[in-house]
Scaffold this motif. Sequence first.
Motif, PDB file in Angstrom:
ATOM      1  N   VAL A  31      45.176 -27.070  69.764  1.00 52.04           N
ATOM      2  CA  VAL A  31      44.001 -27.931  69.560  1.00 52.04           C
ATOM      3  C   VAL A  31      44.233 -28.840  68.354  1.00 52.04           C
ATOM      4  CG1 VAL A  31      41.489 -28.037  69.219  1.00 52.04           C
ATOM      5  CG2 VAL A  31      42.481 -26.047  70.325  1.00 52.04           C
ATOM      6  N   VAL A  32      43.869 -30.111  68.511  1.00 50.45           N
ATOM      7  CA  VAL A  32      43.826 -31.024  67.365  1.00 50.45           C
ATOM      8  C   VAL A  32      42.410 -31.576  67.273  1.00 50.45           C
ATOM      9  CG1 VAL A  32      46.236 -31.763  67.178  1.00 50.45           C
ATOM     10  CG2 VAL A  32      44.781 -32.835  68.888  1.00 50.45           C
ATOM     11  N   ALA A  33      41.904 -31.752  66.037  1.00 50.94           N
ATOM     12  CA  ALA A  33      40.542 -32.259  65.871  1.00 50.94           C
ATOM     13  C   ALA A  33      40.435 -32.998  64.551  1.00 50.94           C
ATOM     14  CB  ALA A  33      39.538 -31.102  65.898  1.00 50.94           C
ATOM     15  N   PHE A  34      39.755 -34.141  64.573  1.00 49.03           N
ATOM     16  CA  PHE A  34      39.483 -34.861  63.333  1.00 49.03           C
ATOM     17  C   PHE A  34      38.289 -34.223  62.640  1.00 49.03           C
ATOM     18  CE2 PHE A  34      42.281 -38.151  64.822  1.00 49.03           C
ATOM     19  CZ  PHE A  34      42.710 -38.784  63.654  1.00 49.03           C
ATOM     20  N   ASP A  35      38.312 -34.282  61.319  1.00 44.93           N
ATOM     21  CA  ASP A  35      37.191 -33.781  60.533  1.00 44.93           C
ATOM     22  C   ASP A  35      36.354 -34.991  60.121  1.00 44.93           C
ATOM     23  OD1 ASP A  35      35.450 -32.868  58.678  1.00 44.93           O
ATOM     24  OD2 ASP A  35      36.921 -31.840  57.430  1.00 44.93           O
ATOM     25  N   PRO A  36      35.259 -35.265  60.819  1.00 45.69           N
ATOM     26  CA  PRO A  36      34.505 -36.492  60.542  1.00 45.69           C
ATOM     27  C   PRO A  36      33.829 -36.460  59.173  1.00 45.69           C
ATOM     28  CG  PRO A  36      33.335 -35.142  62.134  1.00 45.69           C
ATOM     29  CD  PRO A  36      34.649 -34.464  61.889  1.00 45.69           C
ATOM     30  N   TYR A  37      33.713 -35.271  58.569  1.00 47.48           N
ATOM     31  CA  TYR A  37      32.998 -35.174  57.302  1.00 47.48           C
ATOM     32  C   TYR A  37      33.911 -35.429  56.104  1.00 47.48           C
ATOM     33  CZ  TYR A  37      29.798 -33.143  60.588  1.00 47.48           C
ATOM     34  OH  TYR A  37      28.999 -32.954  61.681  1.00 47.48           O
ATOM     35  N   THR A  38      35.217 -35.366  56.300  1.00 46.31           N
ATOM     36  CA  THR A  38      36.153 -35.620  55.197  1.00 46.31           C
ATOM     37  C   THR A  38      36.824 -36.971  55.369  1.00 46.31           C
ATOM     38  OG1 THR A  38      36.627 -33.276  55.407  1.00 46.31           O
ATOM     39  CG2 THR A  38      37.930 -34.467  53.820  1.00 46.31           C
ATOM     40  N   THR A  39      36.821 -37.483  56.609  1.00 48.92           N
ATOM     41  CA  THR A  39      37.430 -38.778  56.874  1.00 48.92           C
ATOM     42  C   THR A  39      36.589 -39.853  56.206  1.00 48.92           C
ATOM     43  OG1 THR A  39      38.388 -38.053  58.945  1.00 48.92           O
ATOM     44  CG2 THR A  39      37.946 -40.407  58.738  1.00 48.92           C
ATOM     45  N   SER A  40      37.232 -40.762  55.445  1.00 54.00           N
ATOM     46  CA  SER A  40      36.422 -41.753  54.740  1.00 54.00           C
ATOM     47  C   SER A  40      37.133 -43.082  54.629  1.00 54.00           C
ATOM     48  CB  SER A  40      36.104 -41.242  53.336  1.00 54.00           C
ATOM     49  OG  SER A  40      37.312 -41.101  52.618  1.00 54.00           O
ATOM     50  N   VAL A  41      36.358 -44.140  54.709  1.00 58.67           N
ATOM     51  CA  VAL A  41      36.863 -45.471  54.376  1.00 58.67           C
ATOM     52  C   VAL A  41      35.949 -45.932  53.269  1.00 58.67           C
ATOM     53  CG1 VAL A  41      37.231 -47.814  55.185  1.00 58.67           C
ATOM     54  CG2 VAL A  41      37.579 -45.911  56.742  1.00 58.67           C
ATOM     55  N   GLU A  42      36.483 -45.961  52.054  1.00 55.15           N
ATOM     56  CA  GLU A  42      35.624 -46.288  50.917  1.00 55.15           C
ATOM     57  C   GLU A  42      36.136 -47.527  50.228  1.00 55.15           C
ATOM     58  OE1 GLU A  42      36.288 -42.846  48.732  1.00 55.15           O
ATOM     59  OE2 GLU A  42      35.128 -41.559  50.071  1.00 55.15           O
ATOM     60  N   GLU A  43      35.199 -48.369  49.825  1.00 53.81           N
ATOM     61  CA  GLU A  43      35.599 -49.482  48.983  1.00 53.81           C
ATOM     62  C   GLU A  43      35.394 -49.010  47.555  1.00 53.81           C
ATOM     63  OE1 GLU A  43      33.607 -52.997  50.163  1.00 53.81           O
ATOM     64  OE2 GLU A  43      33.930 -52.573  52.276  1.00 53.81           O
ATOM     65  N   SER A  44      36.385 -49.239  46.724  1.00 51.77           N
ATOM     66  CA  SER A  44      36.239 -48.696  45.378  1.00 51.77           C
ATOM     67  C   SER A  44      36.827 -49.646  44.374  1.00 51.77           C
ATOM     68  CB  SER A  44      36.923 -47.348  45.312  1.00 51.77           C
ATOM     69  OG  SER A  44      38.209 -47.459  45.867  1.00 51.77           O
ATOM     70  N   ASP A  45      36.429 -49.442  43.155  1.00 51.05           N
ATOM     71  CA  ASP A  45      36.924 -50.259  42.062  1.00 51.05           C
ATOM     72  C   ASP A  45      38.385 -49.904  41.818  1.00 51.05           C
ATOM     73  OD1 ASP A  45      35.247 -52.093  40.565  1.00 51.05           O
ATOM     74  OD2 ASP A  45      36.360 -51.222  38.869  1.00 51.05           O
ATOM     75  N   PRO A  46      39.239 -50.883  41.541  1.00 52.22           N
ATOM     76  CA  PRO A  46      40.663 -50.567  41.409  1.00 52.22           C
ATOM     77  C   PRO A  46      40.928 -49.474  40.402  1.00 52.22           C
ATOM     78  CG  PRO A  46      40.298 -52.926  41.206  1.00 52.22           C
ATOM     79  CD  PRO A  46      38.964 -52.303  41.390  1.00 52.22           C
ATOM     80  N   MET A  47      40.080 -49.333  39.408  1.00 57.17           N
ATOM     81  CA  MET A  47      40.376 -48.360  38.368  1.00 57.17           C
ATOM     82  C   MET A  47      39.829 -46.974  38.668  1.00 57.17           C
ATOM     83  SD  MET A  47      42.363 -49.323  36.330  1.00 57.17           S
ATOM     84  CE  MET A  47      43.073 -50.485  35.220  1.00 57.17           C
ATOM     85  N   GLU A  48      39.139 -46.828  39.808  1.00 55.97           N
ATOM     86  CA  GLU A  48      38.447 -45.554  39.995  1.00 55.97           C
ATOM     87  C   GLU A  48      39.275 -44.481  40.671  1.00 55.97           C
ATOM     88  OE1 GLU A  48      34.807 -46.165  41.953  1.00 55.97           O
ATOM     89  OE2 GLU A  48      33.867 -47.064  40.222  1.00 55.97           O
ATOM     90  N   PHE A  49      40.498 -44.796  41.103  1.00 52.10           N
ATOM     91  CA  PHE A  49      41.304 -43.768  41.764  1.00 52.10           C
ATOM     92  C   PHE A  49      41.681 -42.707  40.751  1.00 52.10           C
ATOM     93  CE2 PHE A  49      42.012 -45.330  45.861  1.00 52.10           C
ATOM     94  CZ  PHE A  49      41.947 -46.698  45.779  1.00 52.10           C
ATOM     95  N   SER A  50      41.096 -41.544  40.850  1.00 46.26           N
ATOM     96  CA  SER A  50      41.384 -40.551  39.821  1.00 46.26           C
ATOM     97  C   SER A  50      42.796 -40.026  40.031  1.00 46.26           C
ATOM     98  CB  SER A  50      40.391 -39.412  39.930  1.00 46.26           C
ATOM     99  OG  SER A  50      40.428 -38.885  41.218  1.00 46.26           O
ATOM    100  N   GLY A  51      43.556 -40.038  38.980  1.00 46.54           N
ATOM    101  CA  GLY A  51      44.889 -39.433  39.028  1.00 46.54           C
ATOM    102  C   GLY A  51      45.874 -40.145  39.923  1.00 46.54           C
TER     103      GLY A  51
END
Length: 488
Positions: free
Chosen positions: A227-247
């Motif tokens: 079985v393969v399944a996507f996790d719709p609750y963790t999948t994300s397309v986010e727009e973010s500020d260039p400096m906000e990528f932690s680590g």
Amino acid sequence: QAADLSKPIDKRIYKGTQPTCHDFNHLTATAESVSLLVGFSAGQVQLIDPIKKETSKLFNEERLIDKSRVTCVKWVPGSESLFLVAHSSGNMYLYNVEHTCGTTAPHYQLLKQGENFAVHTCKSKSTRNPLLKWTVGEGALNEFAFSPDGKYLACVSQDGFLRVFNFDSVELHGTMKSYFGGLLCVCWSPDGKYIVTGGEDDLVTVWSFVDCRVIARGHGHKSWVSVVAFDPYTTSVEESDPMEFSGSDEDFQDLHFGRDRANSTQSRLSKRNSTDSRPVSVTYRFGSVGQDTQLCLWDLTEDILFPHQPLSRARTHTNVMNATSPPAGSGGANPGSNGNSITTPGNSVPPPLPRSNSLPHSAVSNAGSKSSVMDGAIASGVSKFATLSLHDRKERHHEKDHKRNHSMGHISSKSSDKLNLVTKTKTDPAKTLGTPLCPRMEDVPLLEPLICKKIAHERLTVLIFLEDCIVTACQEGFICTWARPGKV
């Protein structure tokens, strides 16, 4: 009222035939009634309502339509009465709940034919089931899945092919071939852009719906993937500020990187086009369970999805260098890198971890050409991560995988010759291997699972992602719910 958890809502015992698959109609479900379809090993399909006990209908009761095992049954998205049933005969049938099945075997008339598929309508004086008969590929049709918008249908068969159809116009949109063996399971990403399949090659394969090509393979299971399944609750397309990528590497890079990347990524994600130049961060999470009793979780990140951006190359191989002393050989910047040499303020910062735990596309393509920048990058720091180290992977690949490569005729030994004779009769896998239909292992990025955990004693058969938990089940009959982190 609260359900009595000590006994089931509904219980049925079948003799002579076993339930093999089922599907609830989410469109018509209410607190008092739910339409449940159940497929059986002898070919019948039953419609029951476990809450309102009186409803029950049997389709293909006399087995005049198809005598083989039902492998998959699904309600057609957005329909209260239409459902699709796949059989191990390689046929799929479209039924309407309102119609009867007739007392004689159906007669068919060809509606449309294409490469390795045909669709027939059922011709009779009065409307009867099945409305349509699809014949797809060779061998059993193991599973199918409708796209999130309901317009497309992805089918995986024992012949190792994924075939994606436009469901209404009955047209083939694209195909993909497994590395070897049959494909057993298929699912769509929540936005309908990617399809993941799993099968007898022990791999999960990611296929782009838009580009109609394999974009990555995942190697983590030691047996067939069920079985393969996507996790719709963790999948994300986010727009973010260039400096906000932690680590991540963004912190160390010049700001113009953020802009470059924003423009190219956003043109790919046209839905999310915004006027300002903020980058878009994309992560798809999916899971797989297999006969090796393991649950694997995978992340599909931008360096895999958009491998051709100069930035993704820079990003995945970022190593913190002293701005004043570039590594030997990087004086003449790589012609392909648009002069994006990465300089960072001072070398006191430890090397950032790569964003994706997968082998980036560019690493594979550059492995052959002795690009000194690459070597420098790999040598300093990156090779600590097993997933990114090219040298390790090459050796491991040959040691561990030599058995499975026999059947592909990579290694000419007596055993492989025998195996080759067997496969020659069907579609010769060697003809598809190395073509866009089935790229070689070294031609596409190889994903490594984020986590790979043995969670059962028997082969796993179910994987469902819910908002607060993950549900798995195994051949032994145990159904387990796993709390998500922080949701216990």
